[in-house]
Structure formats: C-alpha cells, structure tokens
Design a protein around this motif. Structure first.
Motif, PDB file in Angstrom:
ATOM      1  N   GLY A 346       0.718  -1.385  -0.273  1.00 62.33           N
ATOM      2  CA  GLY A 346      -0.054   0.063   0.109  1.00 62.33           C
ATOM      3  C   GLY A 346       0.917   1.258   0.373  1.00 62.33           C
ATOM      4  N   THR A 347       0.240   2.448   0.402  1.00 59.11           N
ATOM      5  CA  THR A 347       0.739   3.570   0.086  1.00 59.11           C
ATOM      6  C   THR A 347       1.875   4.094   1.647  1.00 59.11           C
ATOM      7  OG1 THR A 347      -0.798   4.392   0.930  1.00 59.11           O
ATOM      8  CG2 THR A 347      -0.625   4.355  -1.999  1.00 59.11           C
ATOM      9  N   ASN A 348       1.920   3.880   2.569  1.00 62.50           N
ATOM     10  CA  ASN A 348       2.038   3.822   4.285  1.00 62.50           C
ATOM     11  C   ASN A 348       3.776   3.275   4.148  1.00 62.50           C
ATOM     12  OD1 ASN A 348       3.040   4.878   5.834  1.00 62.50           O
ATOM     13  ND2 ASN A 348       0.681   4.568   7.439  1.00 62.50           N
ATOM     14  N   TYR A 349       4.448   3.381   3.315  1.00 58.91           N
ATOM     15  CA  TYR A 349       6.107   2.885   4.106  1.00 58.91           C
ATOM     16  C   TYR A 349       6.634   4.075   4.088  1.00 58.91           C
ATOM     17  CZ  TYR A 349       6.838   4.338  -1.010  1.00 58.91           C
ATOM     18  OH  TYR A 349       6.766   5.403  -2.180  1.00 58.91           O
ATOM     19  N   SER A 350       6.443   5.305   4.083  1.00 54.32           N
ATOM     20  CA  SER A 350       7.725   6.313   3.825  1.00 54.32           C
ATOM     21  C   SER A 350       8.688   6.428   5.657  1.00 54.32           C
ATOM     22  CB  SER A 350       7.722   7.359   4.241  1.00 54.32           C
ATOM     23  OG  SER A 350       6.340   7.700   4.955  1.00 54.32           O
ATOM     24  N   HIS A 351       7.933   5.529   6.127  1.00 47.78           N
ATOM     25  CA  HIS A 351       8.928   5.632   8.012  1.00 47.78           C
ATOM     26  C   HIS A 351       9.728   4.149   7.876  1.00 47.78           C
ATOM     27  CE1 HIS A 351       6.015   8.504  10.488  1.00 47.78           C
ATOM     28  NE2 HIS A 351       6.991   9.322   9.339  1.00 47.78           N
ATOM     29  N   PHE A 352       9.603   3.755   6.402  1.00 48.75           N
ATOM     30  CA  PHE A 352      10.398   2.217   6.179  1.00 48.75           C
ATOM     31  C   PHE A 352      11.625   2.320   5.097  1.00 48.75           C
ATOM     32  CE2 PHE A 352       6.163   1.452   7.804  1.00 48.75           C
ATOM     33  CZ  PHE A 352       6.543   1.024   9.139  1.00 48.75           C
ATOM     34  N   PRO A 353      12.752   2.834   5.475  1.00 48.74           N
ATOM     35  CA  PRO A 353      13.290   2.526   4.804  1.00 48.74           C
ATOM     36  C   PRO A 353      14.197   2.038   3.770  1.00 48.74           C
ATOM     37  CG  PRO A 353      14.499   2.983   7.008  1.00 48.74           C
ATOM     38  CD  PRO A 353      13.003   2.375   7.108  1.00 48.74           C
ATOM     39  N   GLU A 354      14.017   0.412   4.059  1.00 51.57           N
ATOM     40  CA  GLU A 354      13.974  -0.832   3.085  1.00 51.57           C
ATOM     41  C   GLU A 354      12.486  -0.570   2.241  1.00 51.57           C
ATOM     42  OE1 GLU A 354      10.898  -2.121   6.251  1.00 51.57           O
ATOM     43  OE2 GLU A 354      12.994  -1.211   6.768  1.00 51.57           O
ATOM     44  N   ALA A 355      11.914  -0.358   2.477  1.00 53.02           N
ATOM     45  CA  ALA A 355      10.656   0.038   2.031  1.00 53.02           C
ATOM     46  C   ALA A 355      10.407   1.143   0.614  1.00 53.02           C
ATOM     47  CB  ALA A 355       9.131  -0.485   2.613  1.00 53.02           C
ATOM     48  N   THR A 356      11.129   2.006   1.149  1.00 49.66           N
ATOM     49  CA  THR A 356      10.936   2.964   0.401  1.00 49.66           C
ATOM     50  C   THR A 356      12.283   3.436  -0.238  1.00 49.66           C
ATOM     51  OG1 THR A 356      10.645   4.729   2.273  1.00 49.66           O
ATOM     52  CG2 THR A 356      12.114   5.356   0.353  1.00 49.66           C
ATOM     53  N   ALA A 357      13.171   2.037   0.021  1.00 52.43           N
ATOM     54  CA  ALA A 357      14.276   1.868  -0.891  1.00 52.43           C
ATOM     55  C   ALA A 357      14.332   0.994  -2.212  1.00 52.43           C
ATOM     56  CB  ALA A 357      15.621   1.483  -0.252  1.00 52.43           C
ATOM     57  N   LEU A 358      12.924  -0.187  -2.013  1.00 53.57           N
ATOM     58  CA  LEU A 358      12.439  -0.899  -3.010  1.00 53.57           C
ATOM     59  C   LEU A 358      11.323  -0.684  -3.318  1.00 53.57           C
ATOM     60  CD1 LEU A 358      12.849  -4.343  -0.723  1.00 53.57           C
ATOM     61  CD2 LEU A 358      14.055  -4.156  -2.896  1.00 53.57           C
ATOM     62  N   VAL A 359      10.451   0.561  -3.078  1.00 57.41           N
ATOM     63  CA  VAL A 359       9.737   1.123  -4.030  1.00 57.41           C
ATOM     64  C   VAL A 359      10.910   2.060  -5.117  1.00 57.41           C
ATOM     65  CG1 VAL A 359       7.952   3.240  -4.320  1.00 57.41           C
ATOM     66  CG2 VAL A 359       8.263   1.531  -2.605  1.00 57.41           C
ATOM     67  N   ASN A 360      11.643   2.596  -4.704  1.00 56.81           N
ATOM     68  CA  ASN A 360      12.199   4.129  -6.065  1.00 56.81           C
ATOM     69  C   ASN A 360      13.444   2.721  -6.730  1.00 56.81           C
ATOM     70  OD1 ASN A 360      11.809   5.799  -4.267  1.00 56.81           O
ATOM     71  ND2 ASN A 360      13.407   5.688  -2.894  1.00 56.81           N
ATOM     72  N   MET A 361      13.793   1.827  -6.242  1.00 54.82           N
ATOM     73  CA  MET A 361      14.613   0.945  -6.943  1.00 54.82           C
ATOM     74  C   MET A 361      14.177  -0.140  -8.149  1.00 54.82           C
ATOM     75  SD  MET A 361      17.195  -0.993  -3.730  1.00 54.82           S
ATOM     76  CE  MET A 361      18.420  -1.738  -5.171  1.00 54.82           C
ATOM     77  N   GLU A 362      12.421  -0.627  -8.145  1.00 50.01           N
ATOM     78  CA  GLU A 362      11.400  -0.531  -8.690  1.00 50.01           C
ATOM     79  C   GLU A 362      11.237  -2.055  -8.315  1.00 50.01           C
ATOM     80  OE1 GLU A 362      10.719   0.539 -12.433  1.00 50.01           O
ATOM     81  OE2 GLU A 362      10.599   2.562 -11.794  1.00 50.01           O
ATOM     82  N   GLY A 363      12.076  -2.542  -7.115  1.00 49.20           N
ATOM     83  CA  GLY A 363      11.686  -4.120  -7.292  1.00 49.20           C
ATOM     84  C   GLY A 363      10.231  -4.565  -5.724  1.00 49.20           C
ATOM     85  N   CYS A 364       9.851  -3.594  -5.425  1.00 52.72           N
ATOM     86  CA  CYS A 364       8.731  -2.733  -5.313  1.00 52.72           C
ATOM     87  C   CYS A 364       7.920  -1.971  -5.425  1.00 52.72           C
ATOM     88  CB  CYS A 364       8.557  -2.974  -3.754  1.00 52.72           C
ATOM     89  SG  CYS A 364       7.927  -2.778  -2.311  1.00 52.72           S
ATOM     90  N   ILE A 365       6.208  -2.733  -5.589  1.00 51.05           N
ATOM     91  CA  ILE A 365       5.751  -1.837  -6.510  1.00 51.05           C
ATOM     92  C   ILE A 365       4.536  -1.237  -5.470  1.00 51.05           C
ATOM     93  CG2 ILE A 365       3.820  -1.688  -7.670  1.00 51.05           C
ATOM     94  CD1 ILE A 365       4.512  -4.164  -9.617  1.00 51.05           C
ATOM     95  N   SER A 366       4.164  -0.102  -5.224  1.00 49.62           N
ATOM     96  CA  SER A 366       3.431   0.660  -4.307  1.00 49.62           C
ATOM     97  C   SER A 366       2.047   1.153  -4.885  1.00 49.62           C
ATOM     98  CB  SER A 366       3.402   1.713  -3.283  1.00 49.62           C
ATOM     99  OG  SER A 366       2.840   2.620  -2.651  1.00 49.62           O
ATOM    100  N   ILE A 367       0.272   0.586  -4.375  1.00 49.07           N
ATOM    101  CA  ILE A 367      -0.497   0.773  -4.819  1.00 49.07           C
ATOM    102  C   ILE A 367      -1.314   1.677  -4.114  1.00 49.07           C
ATOM    103  CG2 ILE A 367      -0.117  -1.363  -6.496  1.00 49.07           C
ATOM    104  CD1 ILE A 367      -2.796  -1.201  -3.585  1.00 49.07           C
ATOM    105  N   SER A 368      -2.826   2.138  -4.265  1.00 51.61           N
ATOM    106  CA  SER A 368      -3.485   2.935  -3.556  1.00 51.61           C
ATOM    107  C   SER A 368      -4.700   2.931  -3.886  1.00 51.61           C
ATOM    108  CB  SER A 368      -3.218   4.738  -3.911  1.00 51.61           C
ATOM    109  OG  SER A 368      -3.193   5.511  -5.518  1.00 51.61           O
ATOM    110  N   THR A 369      -5.161   2.226  -5.132  1.00 53.53           N
ATOM    111  CA  THR A 369      -7.059   2.149  -5.193  1.00 53.53           C
ATOM    112  C   THR A 369      -6.803   0.577  -6.092  1.00 53.53           C
ATOM    113  OG1 THR A 369      -6.251   2.802  -7.696  1.00 53.53           O
ATOM    114  CG2 THR A 369      -6.550   4.216  -6.109  1.00 53.53           C
ATOM    115  N   GLN A 370      -8.080   0.319  -6.055  1.00 47.20           N
ATOM    116  CA  GLN A 370      -8.437  -1.016  -6.964  1.00 47.20           C
ATOM    117  C   GLN A 370      -7.915  -1.285  -8.413  1.00 47.20           C
ATOM    118  OE1 GLN A 370     -10.286  -3.383  -5.227  1.00 47.20           O
ATOM    119  NE2 GLN A 370      -8.768  -4.737  -6.123  1.00 47.20           N
ATOM    120  N   GLU A 371      -7.862  -0.311  -9.131  1.00 50.01           N
ATOM    121  CA  GLU A 371      -7.316  -0.404 -10.395  1.00 50.01           C
ATOM    122  C   GLU A 371      -5.623  -0.553 -10.558  1.00 50.01           C
ATOM    123  OE1 GLU A 371      -9.346   2.219  -9.292  1.00 50.01           O
ATOM    124  OE2 GLU A 371     -10.871   1.672 -10.208  1.00 50.01           O
TER     125      GLU A 371
END
Length: 418
Positions: A346-371
């Motif tokens: 989901g969208t609430n990951y900014s306080h987690f450096p590992e999640a932020t890093a992997l989203v930036n590296m595109e190994g992890c995808i953050s989504i906010s809606t059903q679509e």
C-alpha cells in the motif's frame, strides 16, 4: 520536565488499568505485567550475570535476534533477559529459545525501574531501533552500564530535536554507542553533539538472509500450489483484503495464500465468506487423517495460524505485504524479498527505509487504488521476465545490505570481557 513526565507515566498506568476492563489487547498489556517481578526473581539468581535486550514489539525482536544470538555465543555464562513493550511482540515470542528470561517491560516509573534494576543487574543493555525510556536510561547511566542502540532510526520530527525536548535528549547520554541504519540518523545525532555513532545498517537484513540457509519446505503448501502461479498475501488488514478479494474473485488460473494479521475467528470467517473461489482454512485441514483433503483442488488457502508465513513466502511467485493502508504502516517486506519475490504494498511506507528503497529501485510496487492493484498484479502475472527482474532486485537488495551484526559485534565484543 522529568517530573511532569513521571506524573504522566503514573497517570497513564492508572488509565490503562481502567481501559483493560473493556479492551482485550490492553488487558494483555496490563495483566502481563502483573507477574513480571515474580518471574524475574524466580529465574535470575543473585549470582547470575545478565545482558538485557529491549524490543518494542515483534519487528524489533527480529532486528535484535542476530545480535542476541551472537552475544549468547560470545558470553555463554550470561543470561539473556528480553523485554517487550507490546503484547503483539510478547504474546508471539514469549516462548522463544534465544532468551533465558522473557517478560513485559514494566512501565517507566521510578519505582518500577528501581525494582527491575535490582533484580536484573544487567552488565550490558541493548535497545532495539527505538523506545527511549528516560527513567530506565538514567538508571543504566547511573549504574555505568554499557548501553547500546542497535538498528536505530532517528527523524527530525522526534522530541529529541525540539526545543522543549531537553529531558529526552539528556536520556540519550546513557548510550555508549549508537548503531544506526542510515546517514540521516547519524547527521541528526551529530547535531546533538553525539560523536559515538556508527552507520551499521539494519540487522534485519542479516536475519532474513539467514533464512535461506534453513529448511523452508512445507509439504501442504507444495500440495496446494501444485505448480500453479501463486500470490502470497502476508499480514493483511481489512483495507488490504477489500482490494485483494475483489481481484481474487475476478481472476482465473492463479492461486492465493492469505495470512491475515488478525486471525480472530469472526474476521477469518468473514474473509472466507467474501471469497467466491474454492477456499479452505489452515484450521480446517486435518493433517493426521488417513483420508486427507486434496489441497490442490482449492484456489485460496487462508492461514489462520501464526509462525509459518516466512516459509510460505518461499513458495510465492508474487507477494503482497499488508499494513500499507494504516498506521504505523507496511509490515516486513524483507522476508519475501530475500526469496527473490516481487512485492506489492500500500501507500504508507515512508517510515520504512527498506520499503522506500525497494519502491525507488522498482523491486516493490506501491498501489493506492483497486485499479492500481489490478494493473500491478496483471502485469506481474502476464510477464515472467518482469517478475524475475523485480524479484532479482529484491534479493540483491537484501544481499547487499547484510553484515550490520558483524559491524556491531566488531565494535562491542573485542572490548568487553564482562
């Protein structure tokens, strides 16, 4: 300010005891602390030497575990005393095998701290990631007990960095050394004049990397998967599940394993009822039966138990990690990452450096809606190359960030002959 803080803690203790009458989780928090001193007194003798680790909850326990294991090996004649603040940590890991004594941390009142210190008498103390209890820290400082922060994270919105946070800043004087996760944390401590800081990284990377060296096989998961593309959903909350169920009910030829964060019977049954696909619960499987259920015939497997999610991730082709639509945020993404699995959150990951890093590296995808969830899953399901590429990013990220424990131990162990 310390006087006011002590009044607040005493008042909070009173309020919690009243709230415990109406809230099951707070009742665990309160009732679990009633026997702490009795347990400590029975398990720690006057001649025992101890090393104290404090973890706020389950995530911090996982971070501290590699250091606990090394300290137990380095100082085999010491008892490891482990304290938890939260029931979600204590209730899950109260029967762990690494600590000799595991209890709730008594609230940070002066009288509680005095009792705790008189019984435990730690030769060293480790606080994991955060939770800076002024009375405990002041007592450790007064006793000249070497005290360390491991996998620490500091943010500029914390009380330490406010003009009115002087009493809280003073508590930091108890730490002999700060082992922090990133340069920003180090820079913030430097502004406070703290020079005893090392950027060691996050010990959780060592913890999850070690998972690859153990047996992660689960025959019943292998039977359920039956060589099908499988999405594993870990630590999901209702908001996650509302999006996921919509996708599950409209998708063919994909299997789903769901391990909800909350496994209360009524919530598990509600989740099962909302799924139109053929679904079975872990609690419905009789593993002793001579005529067992054929799990391969099911589309969705709901894991209404705890302790096996990490192994289940090893069977994932795609992982969804829950918590990203609430507070404090997304749960542990490093466990699926270490298996080289692409991750959706989901969208609430900014306080987690590992999640932020992997989203930036595109190994992890953050989504906010059903679509967005539908698009992310469809893309990963239909494109094997993209799945493998994102999974490789995740596993490489874990591998490249190992060895925080080694940095900590190299600093501590050679100096200490406690």
């Amino acid at each position: 300010m310390l006087f006011i803080y002590n009044l607040i803690v005493v008042f909070a203790d009173f309020i919690l005891k009243i709230a415990a009458l109406f809230n099951p989780k707070i009742k665990l928090f309160v009732d679990g602390r009633k026997s702490v001193y009795k347990v400590l007194f029975n398990k720690i003798k006057a001649y025992d030497k101890t090393i104290w680790f404090h973890a706020a909850s389950l995530g911090e326990y996982e971070q501290g575990l590699p250091v606990m294991e090394r300290m137990k090996s380095r100082f085999p004649n010491h008892l490891i005393v482990l304290t938890f603040f939260s029931p979600s940590g204590y209730e899950v890991r109260k029967n762990n095998t690494i600590a000799d004594v595991t209890v709730y941390l008594p609230l940070d009142t002066q009288s509680n701290v005095e009792k705790f210190m008189e019984i435990v008498r730690p030769d060293m103390a480790f606080f994991i990631k955060y939770e800076y209890w002024p009375n405990y820290l002041n007592a450790l400082k007064n006793r000249e007990t070497p005290t360390y922060l491991i996998s620490g994270i500091f943010r500029d919105d914390q009380l330490f960095f406010k003009w009115y946070g002087g009493f809280y800043r003073n508590a930091l004087n108890a730490f002999e050394h700060f082992f922090v996760q990133n340069s920003k944390s180090k820079d913030l401590l430097l502004k406070l004049g703290k020079l005893n800081v090392t950027v060691s990284g996050d010990t959780r990377f060592d913890r999850v990397a070690s998972i690859l060296n153990r047996d992660n096989s689960l025959e019943f998961i292998e039977e359920f998967k039956n060589n099908s593309l499988t999405i594993v959903v870990g630590s999901s909350w209702p908001k996650d599940e509302s999006l996921l169920v919509s996708y599950i009910n409209s998708t063919e030829n994909v299997k789903f394993i769901i391990a909800p964060h909350n496994i209360k019977t009524e919530q598990i049954q509600a989740l099962k009822s909302s799924i139109s696909k053929k679904t079975i619960l872990f609690s419905e499987v009789d593993f002793t039966s001579s005529n067992p259920i054929n799990l391969a015939h099911f589309d969705v497997f709901i894991i209404d138990t705890i302790g096996i999610l990490t192994k289940i991730y090893s069977y994932a082709d795609i992982a969804y990690v829950g918590g990203g639509f609430g507070n404090p945020g997304v749960h542990n993404i490093l466990e699926p990452a270490t298996f080289g699995v692409p991750i959706v959150i989901g969208t609430n990951y900014s306080h987690f450096p590992e999640a932020t890093a992997l989203v930036n590296m595109e190994g992890c995808i953050s989504i906010s809606t059903q679509e967005e969830l539908n698009e992310a899953f469809d893309n990963l399901i239909q494109n094997q190359d993209i799945r493998f590429e994102k999974g490789h990013i995740c596993s490489t990220f874990v591998e490249m960030n190992k060895n925080a424990t080694e940095i900590i131990m190299n600093h501590i162990a050679p100096k200490k002959t406690i």
